[in-house]
Design an enzyme around this catalytic site. Structure first.
Site, PDB file in Angstrom:
ATOM      1  N   SER A  50       0.756  -1.392  -0.092  1.00  0.00           N
ATOM      2  CA  SER A  50       0.043  -0.223  -0.023  1.00  0.00           C
ATOM      3  C   SER A  50       0.781   1.144  -0.131  1.00  0.00           C
ATOM      4  O   SER A  50       0.488   2.156  -0.231  1.00  0.00           O
ATOM      5  CB  SER A  50      -1.058  -0.067   1.219  1.00  0.00           C
ATOM      6  OG  SER A  50      -0.270  -0.066   2.486  1.00  0.00           O
ATOM      7  N   LYS A 118       4.477 -11.434   3.191  1.00  0.00           N
ATOM      8  CA  LYS A 118       3.007 -11.455   2.812  1.00  0.00           C
ATOM      9  C   LYS A 118       2.804 -11.650   1.317  1.00  0.00           C
ATOM     10  O   LYS A 118       3.433 -10.717   0.591  1.00  0.00           O
ATOM     11  CB  LYS A 118       2.093 -10.504   3.571  1.00  0.00           C
ATOM     12  CG  LYS A 118       0.649 -10.726   3.064  1.00  0.00           C
ATOM     13  CD  LYS A 118      -0.104  -9.642   3.912  1.00  0.00           C
ATOM     14  CE  LYS A 118      -0.023  -8.286   3.501  1.00  0.00           C
ATOM     15  NZ  LYS A 118      -0.712  -7.986   2.287  1.00  0.00           N
ATOM     16  N   GLU A 120      -0.380 -12.113  -1.783  1.00  0.00           N
ATOM     17  CA  GLU A 120      -1.902 -12.138  -2.034  1.00  0.00           C
ATOM     18  C   GLU A 120      -2.213 -13.512  -2.724  1.00  0.00           C
ATOM     19  O   GLU A 120      -1.373 -13.815  -3.749  1.00  0.00           O
ATOM     20  CB  GLU A 120      -2.193 -11.050  -2.885  1.00  0.00           C
ATOM     21  CG  GLU A 120      -2.132  -9.406  -2.045  1.00  0.00           C
ATOM     22  CD  GLU A 120      -2.636  -8.584  -2.925  1.00  0.00           C
ATOM     23  OE1 GLU A 120      -3.398  -8.561  -3.706  1.00  0.00           O
ATOM     24  OE2 GLU A 120      -2.358  -7.169  -2.507  1.00  0.00           O
ATOM     25  N   GLU A 187      -9.246  -9.611   3.667  1.00  0.00           N
ATOM     26  CA  GLU A 187      -9.533  -8.075   3.516  1.00  0.00           C
ATOM     27  C   GLU A 187     -11.100  -7.952   2.569  1.00  0.00           C
ATOM     28  O   GLU A 187     -11.327  -8.954   1.721  1.00  0.00           O
ATOM     29  CB  GLU A 187      -8.472  -7.727   2.367  1.00  0.00           C
ATOM     30  CG  GLU A 187      -8.638  -6.001   2.232  1.00  0.00           C
ATOM     31  CD  GLU A 187      -7.569  -5.319   1.506  1.00  0.00           C
ATOM     32  OE1 GLU A 187      -6.572  -5.855   1.534  1.00  0.00           O
ATOM     33  OE2 GLU A 187      -7.856  -3.974   0.833  1.00  0.00           O
TER      34      GLU A 187
HETATM   35  O1  KIV Z   1      -0.458  -3.453   1.757  1.00  0.00           O
HETATM   36  C1  KIV Z   1      -1.189  -3.323   2.754  1.00  0.00           C
HETATM   37  O2  KIV Z   1      -1.036  -2.303   3.452  1.00  0.00           O
HETATM   38  C2  KIV Z   1      -1.863  -4.449   3.087  1.00  0.00           C
HETATM   39  C3  KIV Z   1      -2.866  -4.271   4.101  1.00  0.00           C
HETATM   40  C4  KIV Z   1      -3.710  -3.187   4.190  1.00  0.00           C
HETATM   41  C5  KIV Z   1      -3.356  -5.490   4.740  1.00  0.00           C
HETATM   42  O3  KIV Z   1      -1.866  -5.424   2.360  1.00  0.00           O
END
Ligand code: KIV
Length: 282
Positions: A50, A118, A120, A187
């Site tokens: 993000s 992390k 997706e 999400e």
């Molecule tokens: O990129 C991000 O900040 C995220 C969160 C909002 C879960 O994936």
């Protein structure tokens, strides 16, 4: 967790063991100063992609690169001491093959020192997640609304609204957990689906717009601080309105510079000094 672990940085294992014990507190961080402010209060700091939108002003997260994530991951690690730091894999750095994903993770883990990554994706990413976990990379999954898939999702909208969609999100969540992820971000997903997933999985779920039924919550820090502009999704709660404070401070600074009242005597070296004045961390 904050009560039990006082002296070392939290690991992905610590986070997994919080399931059923205590709600997981996660926030995004992109810089060292913000990480320093958040670190005493959170269990997990997420260096989210993000940052493309929040820091770089992009329209979506798709333009974020691995180098950007590594630079910000390093900054967040420098600014924190106790939180488990997780770095997002950006679009295009892991979807091609498990081997490509491993190469990206190897850079993130070696160059930042973060606790894990992390990524997706649901069932379609299960083989990749298994490949990474078997090779020593702790993986946090991310299902439901997946911002990197905005073009195939047809926009940012809540997931799990039809029976078919709900079954799809549940299938994705199970696949990610079965593949060995240590936790799962859900999400933009309707409450009954998030609740069912959280009850069914042995790993903690961390919700963003996915109801209080999740095992933890995450939001974008700039959103909760009121630094991200006026428009925000329904699931954001503003805990402060710092944009107003910044506006006020900068207006006063500008006025003082223009009136020549800043810098004053306190900020002025009255005579030649030797040596270098070091900037403090504050
Ligand atoms: O990129 C991000 O900040 C995220 C969160 C909002 C879960 O994936």
């Amino acid at each position: 967790m904050s009560v039990e672990i006082k002296t070392r940085r939290r690991t992905s294992r610590d986070v997994r063991l919080m399931k059923g014990q205590a709600p997981i507190v996660m926030l995004t961080a992109y810089t060292a100063p913000m990480a320093r402010l958040l670190d005493p209060h959170v269990d997990v700091l997420l260096v989210g992609d993000s940052l493309g939108m929040v820091v770089y002003g992009m329209e979506t997260t798709l333009g974020v690169t691995l180098d950007m994530m590594i630079n910000h991951g390093q900054a967040v690690m420098r600014g924190s001491a106790r939180a488990c730091v997780i770095v997002d894999l950006p679009f295009g750095s892991y979807q091609e093959s498990p081997a490509q994903a491993f190469r990206a993770c190897a850079r993130v883990m070696a160059e930042t020192g973060a606790a894990g990554v992390k990524l997706e994706g649901g069932a379609e990413m299960a083989d990749t997640i298994r490949y990474l976990v078997e090779r020593g990379v702790p993986v946090m999954g991310h299902v439901g609304l997946k911002p990197q898939s905005v073009n195939t999702l047809g926009g940012f909208r809540a997931q799990g609204c039809t029976e078919e969609e709900a079954a799809g999100v549940m299938r994705d969540a199970r696949a990610v957990a079965d593949a060995g992820a240590f936790s799962l971000v859900i999400e933009g997903t309707v409450e009954p689906v998030a609740r069912a997933i959280s009850a069914a999985l042995p790993i903690p779920t961390i919700g963003i717009g996915a109801s209080p039924a999740c095992d933890g919550q995450v939001l974008v820090t700039e959103d909760i601080l009121g630094l991200a502009g006026e428009i925000s999704p329904k699931f954001v709660k503003r805990f402060a309105h710092l944009a107003g404070a910044v506006d006020e401070a900068v207006r006063t600074y500008a006025e003082e510079v223009r009136a020549r009242t800043f810098p004053g005597p306190e900020q002025t070296y009255p005579q030649p000094v030797t040596g270098i004045t070091k900037r403090t961390g504050s």
